[in-house]
Design a protein around this motif. Structure first.
Motif, PDB file in Angstrom:
ATOM      1  N   LYS A   2      -6.241  -9.057  -4.037  1.00 39.97           N
ATOM      2  CA  LYS A   2      -7.016  -8.476  -5.747  1.00 39.97           C
ATOM      3  C   LYS A   2      -5.763  -7.262  -5.951  1.00 39.97           C
ATOM      4  CE  LYS A   2     -10.758  -8.694  -8.902  1.00 39.97           C
ATOM      5  NZ  LYS A   2     -11.846  -9.020  -9.050  1.00 39.97           N
ATOM      6  N   THR A   3      -5.274  -6.883  -7.101  1.00 37.03           N
ATOM      7  CA  THR A   3      -5.089  -5.234  -7.188  1.00 37.03           C
ATOM      8  C   THR A   3      -5.843  -4.701  -8.374  1.00 37.03           C
ATOM      9  OG1 THR A   3      -3.381  -5.615  -5.937  1.00 37.03           O
ATOM     10  CG2 THR A   3      -3.263  -4.078  -7.657  1.00 37.03           C
ATOM     11  N   ASN A  30       2.381 -13.841  -6.878  1.00 40.32           N
ATOM     12  CA  ASN A  30       1.231 -14.673  -6.268  1.00 40.32           C
ATOM     13  C   ASN A  30       0.483 -13.988  -5.946  1.00 40.32           C
ATOM     14  OD1 ASN A  30      -0.041 -16.732  -5.751  1.00 40.32           O
ATOM     15  ND2 ASN A  30       0.503 -17.400  -3.788  1.00 40.32           N
ATOM     16  N   TYR A  31      -0.348 -13.382  -6.247  1.00 35.72           N
ATOM     17  CA  TYR A  31      -1.987 -12.507  -6.838  1.00 35.72           C
ATOM     18  C   TYR A  31      -2.591 -11.866  -7.714  1.00 35.72           C
ATOM     19  CZ  TYR A  31      -0.366  -8.261  -9.393  1.00 35.72           C
ATOM     20  OH  TYR A  31      -0.028  -7.088 -10.251  1.00 35.72           O
ATOM     21  N   PHE A 119       6.388  -1.338  -8.616  1.00 36.06           N
ATOM     22  CA  PHE A 119       5.261  -1.149  -7.895  1.00 36.06           C
ATOM     23  C   PHE A 119       5.587  -2.676  -7.787  1.00 36.06           C
ATOM     24  CE2 PHE A 119       1.373  -3.314 -10.207  1.00 36.06           C
ATOM     25  CZ  PHE A 119       0.737  -3.732  -9.380  1.00 36.06           C
ATOM     26  N   TYR A 120       6.130  -3.728  -8.984  1.00 33.33           N
ATOM     27  CA  TYR A 120       7.079  -4.547  -8.064  1.00 33.33           C
ATOM     28  C   TYR A 120       7.544  -5.192  -7.116  1.00 33.33           C
ATOM     29  CZ  TYR A 120       9.450  -9.725  -8.495  1.00 33.33           C
ATOM     30  OH  TYR A 120       9.434 -10.716  -8.379  1.00 33.33           O
ATOM     31  N   GLU A 121       8.051  -3.702  -6.324  1.00 33.08           N
ATOM     32  CA  GLU A 121       8.476  -3.863  -5.035  1.00 33.08           C
ATOM     33  C   GLU A 121       7.042  -4.054  -4.241  1.00 33.08           C
ATOM     34  OE1 GLU A 121      12.370  -1.699  -4.263  1.00 33.08           O
ATOM     35  OE2 GLU A 121      13.075  -2.575  -5.811  1.00 33.08           O
ATOM     36  N   ASN A 125       6.375  -7.319  -0.827  1.00 33.40           N
ATOM     37  CA  ASN A 125       6.305  -6.627   0.056  1.00 33.40           C
ATOM     38  C   ASN A 125       4.884  -6.527   0.908  1.00 33.40           C
ATOM     39  OD1 ASN A 125       8.703  -5.873  -0.308  1.00 33.40           O
ATOM     40  ND2 ASN A 125       9.547  -4.308   0.392  1.00 33.40           N
ATOM     41  N   LYS A 126       3.809  -6.435   0.446  1.00 34.86           N
ATOM     42  CA  LYS A 126       2.412  -6.469   0.306  1.00 34.86           C
ATOM     43  C   LYS A 126       2.301  -7.678   0.452  1.00 34.86           C
ATOM     44  CE  LYS A 126       0.205  -2.600   1.082  1.00 34.86           C
ATOM     45  NZ  LYS A 126       0.103  -2.447   2.559  1.00 34.86           N
ATOM     46  N   ILE A 127       2.555  -8.714  -0.441  1.00 32.12           N
ATOM     47  CA  ILE A 127       2.119 -10.158  -0.463  1.00 32.12           C
ATOM     48  C   ILE A 127       2.636 -10.566   0.698  1.00 32.12           C
ATOM     49  CG2 ILE A 127       2.293 -12.402  -1.673  1.00 32.12           C
ATOM     50  CD1 ILE A 127       2.274 -10.129  -4.209  1.00 32.12           C
TER      51      ILE A 127
END
Length: 555
Positions: A2-3, A30-31, A119-121, A125-127
């Motif tokens: 969750k952001t 998917n977040y 932010f998208y990247e 990458n976090k996901i």
């Protein structure tokens, strides 16, 4: 994962465009993403509580000069509560000293410049659990305090930006910000837009669709954040024509450069509904040498010509800006700039003070001009080689009374009566500002009625002239915006019940049955003549206030 995207706005009615852009641009990932909007009027404790209770894994802050100190304090508290919560920052306040800022902050990342693709990247990458080190535009703080940076990101293709609003947004009581272009063709040294080259536009048909959506959401005010909306005449005219044909009750605010307005543009704008458009015009100074010092190659006479032409069509509210503390401008030059702008009589005059923003070339030239400025946001000018700190304070006092009395438009007749008694408009507002300061009125909350009484006291102490003409004018402006039953004793007239009855009888054929919401009062000045021609003619006259209408009766 969750952001939480946090926008700390300067006022409740404002909305944060940046966090909406980030959420919209990553909506296919998917977040879980959520926006939290608060204001600098909320306590830090309450903001921290709201953030923690959302249980985010990542918190992002949109940073500006008005909220940076809040953001830094809140970040440190969040880390004390839960060090596992990752924090990133974006926005103009961290984009020009990202390495230094991140090294000294509690956060973990800085997104530099335009943030959508970075932010998208970052989230992708976090996901996926991938490395972040190759993402351009991203600063990463390592556990040992070192910083990774993969380099600057190229400017985004405007058409890839995702429209940030949807029908679930509650926008009715908000100022909604909209962006049809990015960049500016001008290179003003104090402005961050000068740091990027060229102007990029959204496709005009897309702009129309998106504005139609906001209009259908019953948005009251849409404020374009484009730095110079009319820099492309064809584009501006296409949007203005569309909005005029829509004919909605929405108001649209644009920043424009008045000197480049074309005759055909003004002809088109004349067709707009009254109040549909507001224009903010950056004059900054009328001193041509000072304009050269800041890379503004315009001439005030050209601005004045177009502003007066816009005034003549009587349907567009204009807001003209001046900036104090510019390089090479002393107090006398600023006085002249103020008087020049006042001669146009725009709806609003904004007296601003130079801010030496991070990343601006003006900050780089500070030493050249002897500029001293606050090291804390908003980095406002303190003094220069040409203007002292004490003179800046004088202008601060002047700015406050100009904003309260001139810009509110509730004291117009009073100002028109008194201002002629000084050798210049600036001198009048300067004296009024000093009077406020000497009486301590800037440090206390004075009532609405006292704002009117100030003029009577000011007259007795500064001018020592007969009070009755001014009292009539003050009472007239008071009754134009306030109910008679609340009128203070110092403004009451000597009108009798008999006089009121006779006047009502004499005008019944013109207005029909008397409505108790109407107000009648007696004046010793012909207010009809004064409003029209600024002439003071002493004679008894009665005025009936009927909403915005006035009926003047002699008796």
């Amino acid at each position: 994962m969750k952001t939480l995207l946090v926008g700390i706005n300067s006022k409740f009615i404002h909305s944060n465009l940046a966090v909406r852009y980030l959420k919209a641009y990553t909506k296919k990932l998917n977040y879980e993403s959520e926006i939290l909007e608060v204001t600098i009027n909320d306590s830090i404790e309450n903001i921290v509580r709201a953030i923690i209770l959302k249980k985010p894994n990542i918190v992002g802050f949109s940073t500006y000069i008005w909220n940076l100190e809040y953001v830094e304090k809140i970040s440190r508290i969040i880390k004390e509560i839960d060090s596992n919560i990752e924090i990133f920052y974006g926005g103009p306040e961290v984009s020009y000293d990202s390495l230094s800022f991140l090294s000294n902050s509690a956060g973990d990342y800085v997104i530099e410049g335009e943030g959508e693709e970075t932010f998208y990247e970052f989230m992708k990458n976090k996901i996926n659990g991938d490395s972040l080190n190759s993402i351009k535009g991203l600063y990463i703080k390592n556990q040992d305090g070192s910083i990774n940076y993969a380099g600057q990101r190229a400017l985004i293709d405007m058409n890839s930006i995702v429209f940030p609003y949807n029908d679930k947004d509650d926008l009715k009581n908000k100022i909604v910000y909209y962006e049809a272009s990015r960049g500016c063709p001008f290179r003003c040294k104090y402005c961050l837009s000068s740091t990027t080259h060229g102007v990029r536009f959204l496709p005009v048909e897309r702009v129309k669709r998106e504005l139609k959506f906001l209009i259908d959401q019953d948005v009251k005010l849409i404020k374009f954040v484009d730095r110079t909306f009319n820099c492309n005449s064809k584009f501006a005219m296409e949007i203005w024509r569309f909005l005029i044909e829509e004919g909605s009750n929405t108001c649209f605010h644009f920043e424009i450069s008045a000197d480049i307005l074309k005759h055909e543009e003004i002809e088109l704008l004349a067709k707009a509904k009254n109040g549909q458009f507001q224009f903010e015009v950056g004059v900054q100074t009328t001193n041509n040498e000072v304009l050269k010092n800041i890379n503004r190659f315009v001439n005030f006479d050209d601005i004045k010509e177009k502003v007066i032409e816009l005034e003549s069509i009587k349907n567009i509210k204009q807001h003209l800006d001046l900036i104090a503390g510019l390089p090479g401008e002393d107090l006398n030059s600023f006085k002249k700039s103020f008087d020049d702008v006042y001669s146009i009589k725009p709806e609003e005059i904004q007296l601003g003070f130079l801010k030496l923003l991070k990343g601006s070339s003006m900050r780089e030239e500070a030493e050249k001009w002897g500029m001293k400025f606050s090291p804390y946001p908003p980095y406002e000018i303190l003094r220069t080689n040409d203007i002292s700190y004490e003179e800046i304070l004088i202008l601060k006092n002047t700015e406050k009374v100009v904003d309260k009395y001139y810009n509110s438009r509730k004291f117009t007749n009073i100002i028109n009566f008194l201002i002629k008694k000084w050798d210049s408009p600036f001198r009048f507002f300067y004296e009024l500002g000093q009077y406020f300061y000497d009486k301590g009125y800037f440090n206390i909350n004075i009532s609405n009625n006292e704002y009117y009484k100030v003029f009577l006291d000011f007259n007795m102490e500064m001018l020592r002239e007969d009070e009755e003409p001014l009292k009539s004018i003050v009472r007239y402006d008071y009754l134009s915006f306030n109910k008679k039953r609340g009128i203070p004793d110092f403004l009451k007239s000597d009108i009798t019940k008999t006089e009121e009855r006779v006047i009502k009888e004499n005008i019944k054929n013109d207005i029909g049955t008397w409505d108790n919401s109407w107000t009648i009062d007696k004046f010793v000045i012909d207010m009809e003549e004064f409003e029209k021609n600024k002439k003071v003619i002493i004679k008894n006259i009665y005025t009936i206030f009927k909403g915005i209408d006035r009926i003047f009766v002699e008796y």
